[in-house]
Design a protein around this motif. Structure first.
Motif, PDB file in Angstrom:
ATOM      1  N   MET A 287      39.714  31.652  34.474  1.00  0.00           N
ATOM      2  CA  MET A 287      39.870  30.774  33.323  1.00  0.00           C
ATOM      3  C   MET A 287      38.753  29.626  33.624  1.00  0.00           C
ATOM      4  N   GLN A 288      38.631  29.110  34.684  1.00  0.00           N
ATOM      5  CA  GLN A 288      37.652  27.931  35.023  1.00  0.00           C
ATOM      6  C   GLN A 288      36.373  28.485  35.537  1.00  0.00           C
ATOM      7  N   SER A 289      35.536  28.889  34.362  1.00  0.00           N
ATOM      8  CA  SER A 289      34.394  29.423  34.745  1.00  0.00           C
ATOM      9  C   SER A 289      33.278  28.329  35.408  1.00  0.00           C
ATOM     10  N   SER A 290      33.896  27.391  35.433  1.00  0.00           N
ATOM     11  CA  SER A 290      33.016  25.900  35.952  1.00  0.00           C
ATOM     12  C   SER A 290      32.743  26.095  37.426  1.00  0.00           C
ATOM     13  N   ASP A 291      34.196  26.648  38.049  1.00  0.00           N
ATOM     14  CA  ASP A 291      34.290  26.838  39.405  1.00  0.00           C
ATOM     15  C   ASP A 291      33.194  27.701  39.700  1.00  0.00           C
ATOM     16  N   ILE A 292      33.168  28.834  39.247  1.00  0.00           N
ATOM     17  CA  ILE A 292      32.184  29.931  39.349  1.00  0.00           C
ATOM     18  C   ILE A 292      30.712  29.253  39.301  1.00  0.00           C
TER      19      ILE A 292
ATOM     20  N   ARG B  50      33.713  38.516  37.739  1.00  0.00           N
ATOM     21  CA  ARG B  50      33.985  37.323  38.486  1.00  0.00           C
ATOM     22  C   ARG B  50      35.174  36.668  37.587  1.00  0.00           C
ATOM     23  N   MET B  51      35.221  36.427  36.398  1.00  0.00           N
ATOM     24  CA  MET B  51      35.838  35.752  35.455  1.00  0.00           C
ATOM     25  C   MET B  51      37.308  36.427  35.700  1.00  0.00           C
ATOM     26  N   LYS B  52      37.332  37.768  35.696  1.00  0.00           N
ATOM     27  CA  LYS B  52      38.426  38.543  35.546  1.00  0.00           C
ATOM     28  C   LYS B  52      39.483  38.351  36.868  1.00  0.00           C
ATOM     29  N   ILE B  53      38.435  38.284  38.149  1.00  0.00           N
ATOM     30  CA  ILE B  53      38.983  38.350  39.403  1.00  0.00           C
ATOM     31  C   ILE B  53      39.345  36.830  39.853  1.00  0.00           C
ATOM     32  N   LEU B  54      38.857  35.803  39.307  1.00  0.00           N
ATOM     33  CA  LEU B  54      39.458  34.594  39.433  1.00  0.00           C
ATOM     34  C   LEU B  54      40.570  34.463  38.534  1.00  0.00           C
ATOM     35  N   ASP B  55      40.621  35.033  37.349  1.00  0.00           N
ATOM     36  CA  ASP B  55      41.872  34.723  36.615  1.00  0.00           C
ATOM     37  C   ASP B  55      43.124  35.490  37.349  1.00  0.00           C
ATOM     38  N   LEU B  56      42.995  36.695  37.931  1.00  0.00           N
ATOM     39  CA  LEU B  56      43.975  37.373  38.551  1.00  0.00           C
ATOM     40  C   LEU B  56      44.390  36.411  39.779  1.00  0.00           C
TER      41      LEU B  56
ATOM     42  N   LYS C  24      45.561  42.013  48.488  1.00  0.00           N
ATOM     43  CA  LYS C  24      44.414  42.583  49.083  1.00  0.00           C
ATOM     44  C   LYS C  24      43.293  42.893  48.054  1.00  0.00           C
ATOM     45  N   ALA C  25      42.092  43.330  48.408  1.00  0.00           N
ATOM     46  CA  ALA C  25      41.172  43.776  47.590  1.00  0.00           C
ATOM     47  C   ALA C  25      41.687  44.824  46.656  1.00  0.00           C
ATOM     48  N   GLU C  26      42.270  45.981  47.497  1.00  0.00           N
ATOM     49  CA  GLU C  26      42.748  47.021  46.555  1.00  0.00           C
ATOM     50  C   GLU C  26      43.827  46.565  45.519  1.00  0.00           C
ATOM     51  N   ASP C  27      44.775  45.629  45.692  1.00  0.00           N
ATOM     52  CA  ASP C  27      45.633  45.218  44.766  1.00  0.00           C
ATOM     53  C   ASP C  27      44.791  44.819  43.603  1.00  0.00           C
ATOM     54  N   ILE C  28      43.822  43.810  43.923  1.00  0.00           N
ATOM     55  CA  ILE C  28      43.187  43.383  42.596  1.00  0.00           C
ATOM     56  C   ILE C  28      42.266  44.477  41.917  1.00  0.00           C
ATOM     57  N   TYR C  29      41.966  45.520  42.670  1.00  0.00           N
ATOM     58  CA  TYR C  29      41.303  46.738  42.100  1.00  0.00           C
ATOM     59  C   TYR C  29      42.043  47.252  41.270  1.00  0.00           C
ATOM     60  N   LYS C  30      43.303  47.548  41.647  1.00  0.00           N
ATOM     61  CA  LYS C  30      44.377  48.146  40.891  1.00  0.00           C
ATOM     62  C   LYS C  30      44.717  47.563  39.643  1.00  0.00           C
ATOM     63  N   MET C  31      45.015  46.089  39.656  1.00  0.00           N
ATOM     64  CA  MET C  31      45.226  45.352  38.724  1.00  0.00           C
ATOM     65  C   MET C  31      44.180  45.238  37.538  1.00  0.00           C
TER      66      MET C  31
ATOM     67  N   TYR D 227      35.221  43.374  46.281  1.00  0.00           N
ATOM     68  CA  TYR D 227      34.842  43.017  47.778  1.00  0.00           C
ATOM     69  C   TYR D 227      33.710  42.020  47.761  1.00  0.00           C
ATOM     70  N   ARG D 228      32.643  42.149  47.029  1.00  0.00           N
ATOM     71  CA  ARG D 228      31.609  41.593  46.861  1.00  0.00           C
ATOM     72  C   ARG D 228      31.651  40.037  46.216  1.00  0.00           C
ATOM     73  N   VAL D 229      32.465  40.152  45.092  1.00  0.00           N
ATOM     74  CA  VAL D 229      32.894  38.784  44.718  1.00  0.00           C
ATOM     75  C   VAL D 229      33.778  38.121  45.533  1.00  0.00           C
ATOM     76  N   LEU D 230      34.826  38.543  46.059  1.00  0.00           N
ATOM     77  CA  LEU D 230      35.783  38.131  46.879  1.00  0.00           C
ATOM     78  C   LEU D 230      34.839  37.144  48.119  1.00  0.00           C
ATOM     79  N   THR D 231      34.035  37.994  48.787  1.00  0.00           N
ATOM     80  CA  THR D 231      33.226  37.432  49.894  1.00  0.00           C
ATOM     81  C   THR D 231      32.343  36.174  49.441  1.00  0.00           C
ATOM     82  N   GLN D 232      31.752  36.576  48.137  1.00  0.00           N
ATOM     83  CA  GLN D 232      31.080  35.249  47.473  1.00  0.00           C
ATOM     84  C   GLN D 232      32.039  34.036  47.310  1.00  0.00           C
ATOM     85  N   PHE D 233      33.228  34.077  46.776  1.00  0.00           N
ATOM     86  CA  PHE D 233      34.090  33.276  46.444  1.00  0.00           C
ATOM     87  C   PHE D 233      34.537  32.566  47.695  1.00  0.00           C
TER      88      PHE D 233
END
Lengths: 133, 133
Positions: B1-6, B17-23, B33-40, B54-60
């Motif tokens: 939701m907070q795209s400003s953080d990105i 990136r927005m979807k992952i941050l939202d989750l 886990k990365a897998e959890d996020i992927y499944k969601m 994985y890439r997004v999480l590492t960047q975050f």
DNA sequence: ATGTATGCAAAACATTTGCACCTGG
DNA sequence: CCAGGTGCAAATGTTTTGCATACAT
């Protein structure tokens, strides 16, 4: 050296098990990756498979002879279980590991667990950083 | 939701990136886990590759938006970095995670580091066990 | 003898990377 | 437009496993 420990764990006293236990006790480095142990065995001209190193370490862990820790870096490190719990200082750059034990922290951990209706079976505390030169 | 953080992290505001941050913010479970996020994401009909997760999480993580922890089990878990350090109680059976913060422990950690000529850059403390029913 | 252990190779995971294509600003 | 982002598949690194052979008791 202490084949009695292996026997006590209900495991047959084999050469791979003795050699691996020996390294854990006397290699000079208490904190080792499976790969480290495997390489030391190769250097000592021991023909022991990496798979066996993993199997033996897992059996030793189950028997309470060694502890497995998950430091950063995606691999586990193993150390001899000397019966006394301790925590770790890990140097990010050099990988150097120093153990410590603190009564006050241990006491607080128990209190916190109690406050949360939680029974601790084990715990790890790792401080990552740098040692002064 | 907070795209400003990105944006603040110097990253383009993309759908993955927005979807992952939202989750991470709103999925109800802070420790994933990365897998959890992927499944969601799959469940939400989002066509996002595991590699991207994985890439997004590492960047975050690099940007300080999330923290990566190595619990037992050979995989990493990720949680939103809310700016305040905390430690974890982990239920061995259910995987349930409770966070806590203890001033006394934090203080002792600093003292122990000092005694060892050590500068802490980060630390983890995890108590494994069981919550009462 | 016989149940265990081991070596080897293949499998199973978690995570990363190369590359051609797509997309946000 | 164009640097940066993504999907896909292949590569990597760690740990586990199946199976035929070898060993401890």
């Amino acid at each position: 050296m202490q084949s009695s420990d292996i026997k006590k764990a209900g495991l047959k006293v084999t050469l791979p098990r003795m050699k691996i236990l020996d390294l854990l006790e006397n290699s000079g480095e208490r904190h080792l990756k499976a790969e480290d142990i495997y390489k030391m065995l190769l250097d000592a001209d021991e023909d022991i498979a990496l798979a066996t190193v993993y199997r033996v370490l897992t059996q030793f862990e189950t028997a309470g002879l060694v502890n497995r820790h998950h430091f950063e870096g995606g691999h586990a490190i193993f150390e001899l279980n000397d019966g006394e719990h301790h925590d770790h200082l890990v140097d990010i750059k050099t990988g150097r590991v120093v153990e410590f034990y603190d009564e006050i922290i241990e006491k607080r951990q128990k209190e916190i667990a109690k406050e949360n209706g939680f029974t601790i079976s084990e715990h790890t505390m790792i401080l990552y950083g740098n040692f002064e030169e």
